[in-house]
Design a protein around this motif. Sequence first.
Motif, PDB file in Angstrom:
ATOM      1  N   ARG A  14       0.818  -1.213   0.000  1.00 28.23           N
ATOM      2  CA  ARG A  14       0.000   0.000   0.000  1.00 28.23           C
ATOM      3  C   ARG A  14       0.850   1.260   0.000  1.00 28.23           C
ATOM      4  O   ARG A  14       0.340   2.363   0.133  1.00 28.23           O
ATOM      5  N   SER A  64      -6.887   2.974   7.882  1.00 30.24           N
ATOM      6  CA  SER A  64      -7.196   3.768   6.695  1.00 30.24           C
ATOM      7  C   SER A  64      -8.279   3.093   5.854  1.00 30.24           C
ATOM      8  O   SER A  64      -8.457   1.872   5.892  1.00 30.24           O
ATOM      9  N   GLU A  66      -8.212   2.750   2.703  1.00 29.42           N
ATOM     10  CA  GLU A  66      -7.531   1.881   1.743  1.00 29.42           C
ATOM     11  C   GLU A  66      -7.231   0.514   2.339  1.00 29.42           C
ATOM     12  O   GLU A  66      -7.376  -0.507   1.671  1.00 29.42           O
ATOM     13  N   ARG A  70      -8.870  -2.716   0.555  1.00 29.34           N
ATOM     14  CA  ARG A  70      -7.993  -3.710  -0.058  1.00 29.34           C
ATOM     15  C   ARG A  70      -8.061  -5.049   0.651  1.00 29.34           C
ATOM     16  O   ARG A  70      -7.583  -6.051   0.134  1.00 29.34           O
TER      17      ARG A  70
END
Length: 78
Positions: A14, A64, A66, A70
């Motif tokens: 990431r 986060s 993300e 993910r």
Amino acid sequence: MKIVRRIGASPRQRGSMSGQTCPDIFELSNGDFAVIGTEATAALDHELPSDAGRADHERIVVISRETLIRARNDIPDA
């Protein structure tokens, strides 16, 4: 209890090359999940909805967007 596997992309995947921002999600041998994130209990405790609770030994941890997005494909359906 042991970590069985990472859920989602690693911090390095990431973009965290420095190790300074490493939120992570792991599946545990008992089926639970462990989360590494930023401790935010003091900042968010008063924001919890009235039907939510937090025991003295529990903490509010922020990861986060993300990290969670993910991880979506690796989270079991059941």
